[in-house]
Design a protein around this motif. Sequence first.
Motif, PDB file in Angstrom:
ATOM      1  N   GLY A   1      25.850  28.314  -3.740  1.00 15.74           N
ATOM      2  CA  GLY A   1      26.092  27.506  -4.929  1.00 15.74           C
ATOM      3  C   GLY A   1      27.528  27.040  -5.016  1.00 15.74           C
ATOM      4  O   GLY A   1      27.805  25.884  -5.379  1.00 15.74           O
ATOM      5  N   VAL A   2      28.469  27.913  -4.676  1.00 18.61           N
ATOM      6  CA  VAL A   2      29.890  27.553  -4.684  1.00 18.61           C
ATOM      7  C   VAL A   2      30.174  26.455  -3.659  1.00 18.61           C
ATOM      8  O   VAL A   2      30.872  25.469  -3.953  1.00 18.61           O
ATOM      9  N   LEU A   3      29.627  26.618  -2.473  1.00 19.71           N
ATOM     10  CA  LEU A   3      29.847  25.612  -1.423  1.00 19.71           C
ATOM     11  C   LEU A   3      29.227  24.273  -1.801  1.00 19.71           C
ATOM     12  O   LEU A   3      29.808  23.212  -1.565  1.00 19.71           O
ATOM     13  N   GLU A   4      28.042  24.310  -2.394  1.00 25.92           N
ATOM     14  CA  GLU A   4      27.368  23.078  -2.797  1.00 25.92           C
ATOM     15  C   GLU A   4      28.112  22.394  -3.934  1.00 25.92           C
ATOM     16  O   GLU A   4      28.267  21.167  -3.948  1.00 25.92           O
ATOM     17  N   GLN A   5      28.587  23.166  -4.893  1.00 28.77           N
ATOM     18  CA  GLN A   5      29.277  22.594  -6.041  1.00 28.77           C
ATOM     19  C   GLN A   5      30.601  21.938  -5.648  1.00 28.77           C
ATOM     20  O   GLN A   5      30.937  20.854  -6.124  1.00 28.77           O
ATOM     21  N   THR A   6      31.362  22.601  -4.792  1.00 34.97           N
ATOM     22  CA  THR A   6      32.704  22.125  -4.463  1.00 34.97           C
ATOM     23  C   THR A   6      32.760  21.252  -3.215  1.00 34.97           C
ATOM     24  O   THR A   6      33.733  20.513  -3.018  1.00 34.97           O
ATOM     25  N   LYS A   7      31.741  21.326  -2.375  1.00 30.43           N
ATOM     26  CA  LYS A   7      31.707  20.600  -1.086  1.00 30.43           C
ATOM     27  C   LYS A   7      32.874  20.992  -0.176  1.00 30.43           C
ATOM     28  O   LYS A   7      33.242  20.266   0.733  1.00 30.43           O
ATOM     29  N   ILE A   8      33.445  22.168  -0.426  1.00 26.68           N
ATOM     30  CA  ILE A   8      34.565  22.619   0.383  1.00 26.68           C
ATOM     31  C   ILE A   8      34.094  23.023   1.772  1.00 26.68           C
ATOM     32  O   ILE A   8      32.969  23.522   1.942  1.00 26.68           O
ATOM     33  N   ASP A   9      34.926  22.791   2.765  1.00 30.31           N
ATOM     34  CA  ASP A   9      34.637  23.235   4.116  1.00 30.31           C
ATOM     35  C   ASP A   9      34.709  24.762   4.133  1.00 30.31           C
ATOM     36  O   ASP A   9      35.763  25.331   3.825  1.00 30.31           O
ATOM     37  N   PRO A  10      33.631  25.454   4.463  1.00 31.08           N
ATOM     38  CA  PRO A  10      33.653  26.928   4.444  1.00 31.08           C
ATOM     39  C   PRO A  10      34.772  27.517   5.294  1.00 31.08           C
ATOM     40  O   PRO A  10      35.273  28.604   4.986  1.00 31.08           O
TER      41      PRO A  10
ATOM     42  N   ALA B   1      25.358  32.439   4.071  1.00 28.49           N
ATOM     43  CA  ALA B   1      25.650  31.308   3.186  1.00 28.49           C
ATOM     44  C   ALA B   1      26.325  30.157   3.905  1.00 28.49           C
ATOM     45  O   ALA B   1      26.373  29.036   3.384  1.00 28.49           O
ATOM     46  N   GLY B   2      26.879  30.426   5.094  1.00 26.78           N
ATOM     47  CA  GLY B   2      27.505  29.349   5.853  1.00 26.78           C
ATOM     48  C   GLY B   2      28.977  29.522   6.142  1.00 26.78           C
ATOM     49  O   GLY B   2      29.593  28.649   6.759  1.00 26.78           O
ATOM     50  N   PHE B   3      29.559  30.640   5.730  1.00 23.81           N
ATOM     51  CA  PHE B   3      30.960  30.875   6.067  1.00 23.81           C
ATOM     52  C   PHE B   3      31.054  31.264   7.536  1.00 23.81           C
ATOM     53  O   PHE B   3      30.202  32.016   8.043  1.00 23.81           O
ATOM     54  N   PRO B   4      32.082  30.788   8.240  1.00 34.91           N
ATOM     55  CA  PRO B   4      32.214  31.120   9.663  1.00 34.91           C
ATOM     56  C   PRO B   4      32.654  32.555   9.867  1.00 34.91           C
ATOM     57  O   PRO B   4      33.118  33.221   8.927  1.00 34.91           O
ATOM     58  N   GLU B   5      32.539  33.030  11.072  1.00 35.25           N
ATOM     59  CA  GLU B   5      32.958  34.400  11.380  1.00 35.25           C
ATOM     60  C   GLU B   5      34.456  34.585  11.193  1.00 35.25           C
ATOM     61  O   GLU B   5      34.938  35.712  11.056  1.00 35.25           O
ATOM     62  N   SER B   6      35.212  33.501  11.170  1.00 32.47           N
ATOM     63  CA  SER B   6      36.665  33.598  10.973  1.00 32.47           C
ATOM     64  C   SER B   6      37.033  33.909   9.531  1.00 32.47           C
ATOM     65  O   SER B   6      38.182  34.288   9.241  1.00 32.47           O
ATOM     66  N   THR B   7      36.103  33.751   8.590  1.00 32.93           N
ATOM     67  CA  THR B   7      36.362  34.112   7.198  1.00 32.93           C
ATOM     68  C   THR B   7      36.234  35.626   7.049  1.00 32.93           C
ATOM     69  O   THR B   7      35.162  36.190   7.251  1.00 32.93           O
ATOM     70  N   ALA B   8      37.341  36.261   6.713  1.00 33.15           N
ATOM     71  CA  ALA B   8      37.355  37.724   6.594  1.00 33.15           C
ATOM     72  C   ALA B   8      36.660  38.151   5.301  1.00 33.15           C
ATOM     73  O   ALA B   8      36.516  37.362   4.357  1.00 33.15           O
ATOM     74  N   ILE B   9      36.240  39.406   5.250  1.00 29.37           N
ATOM     75  CA  ILE B   9      35.578  39.906   4.049  1.00 29.37           C
ATOM     76  C   ILE B   9      35.846  41.402   3.873  1.00 29.37           C
ATOM     77  O   ILE B   9      36.013  42.133   4.857  1.00 29.37           O
ATOM     78  N   SER B  10      35.935  41.813   2.627  1.00 31.03           N
ATOM     79  CA  SER B  10      36.091  43.237   2.312  1.00 31.03           C
ATOM     80  C   SER B  10      35.385  43.506   0.997  1.00 31.03           C
ATOM     81  O   SER B  10      35.053  42.575   0.249  1.00 31.03           O
ATOM     82  N   THR B  11      35.157  44.773   0.705  1.00 31.93           N
ATOM     83  CA  THR B  11      34.577  45.154  -0.576  1.00 31.93           C
ATOM     84  C   THR B  11      35.512  46.126  -1.282  1.00 31.93           C
ATOM     85  O   THR B  11      36.346  46.779  -0.656  1.00 31.93           O
ATOM     86  N   VAL B  12      35.355  46.211  -2.610  1.00 36.75           N
ATOM     87  CA  VAL B  12      36.221  47.068  -3.409  1.00 36.75           C
ATOM     88  C   VAL B  12      35.399  47.687  -4.535  1.00 36.75           C
ATOM     89  O   VAL B  12      34.473  47.063  -5.057  1.00 36.75           O
TER      90      VAL B  12
END
Length: 372
Positions: free
Chosen positions: A63-72, A100-111
């Motif tokens: 939804g965020v990607l669709e709303q903003t049309k930002i390059d993931p 959702a479409g984010f590339p593997e280069s997008t880092a992620i963590s949880t808290v």
Amino acid sequence: MASRLQQVSGHLTGSNTSANKIGVKSPEDVVIVSALRSAITRARKGGFKDTLPEEMLSGVFKGVLEQTKIDPALVNDITVGTVLAQGGGATNARMAALHAGFPESTAISTVNRQCSSGLQAVVQIATAIQTGLIEVGIGAGFESMTKNYGAASLAPTSEKISDECQSAADCLIPMGLTSENVAADFKVSRAKQDQFAAESHTRALAAQKNGWFKSEIVPIKATVEDKEGNESVVVVDQDDGIRAGTTAEKLAKLRPAFDEQGTTTAGNASQVSDGAAAVLLMKRKTAEKLGLPILGKYITSAVVGVPPRIMGVGPAYAIPAALDKAGISVNDVDLYEINEAFASQAVFSVDHLNIPYEKGKSPIGLNKEETY
């Protein structure tokens, strides 16, 4: 459990505001360009009861990607707040981002900062942007209390530590009983709790009927299984925990849920829920370059530890700390959003800070810039 994070939200006005933080727009401001969520549904009964947490989170990310049309690929980092997910939800969150479409280069963590985990995720991303560690990031949160609530989410704890430290032992008190402790310690009456809860349902129902939640909820397809094992696909796009016709008089008839002599009931406590949310942040200059709308400006945050046995009172002590950092007073804020896990702790927080109750009654309009 012993600490809370509370961001001050709404229009920040008044003569005491700090001009360099609030009154002046700077290209270096950290701003919110998208803030979306799933519907919040009842655990074990609602539309997401057969949906895994990564499926909800992926839907919101899309939804965020669709709303903003930002390059993931422009999103450098994602932090996801979660409390109950096994393994810290790390695998779930990573799966959701990739799906959702984010590339593997997008880092992620949880808290996990308990009830403020999603807020903490936003703060960590905002801080990383402020300090130049990243350019663009997402602070998010998800929880499936259908899948992970109760015994399945509990980890073994040390009896030795509990025996030697009362405050540590208090960390194991069920949240419902901490609500009773707040009510007893600070003389929050059952009548006031029920009145607050009834008003909360009334406001939420009005907001739902007026469509004020519509723009922030991402419709998500979910597979639902009935009692006979038959599956059907539904679109979940509306909160289902709001109870029309709720009154203080009706709530007064409910039995206490955690202590026979207590005041906390199923009616003045929050439901167990399933849902997800995400906030896209970047600097103002980046948003303007990308042509994205600016919904809010992030200012600051604060965390303050409180005794575990009354853990819900955190906002009463974190809000003044955040206001002090922002250089403003309680009266300079037009709108407050305070965690309503239990009416006892919400009522105490509002009364302790002398916040007028009407400052929690207006919906946030995301068609103009807000300051957070």
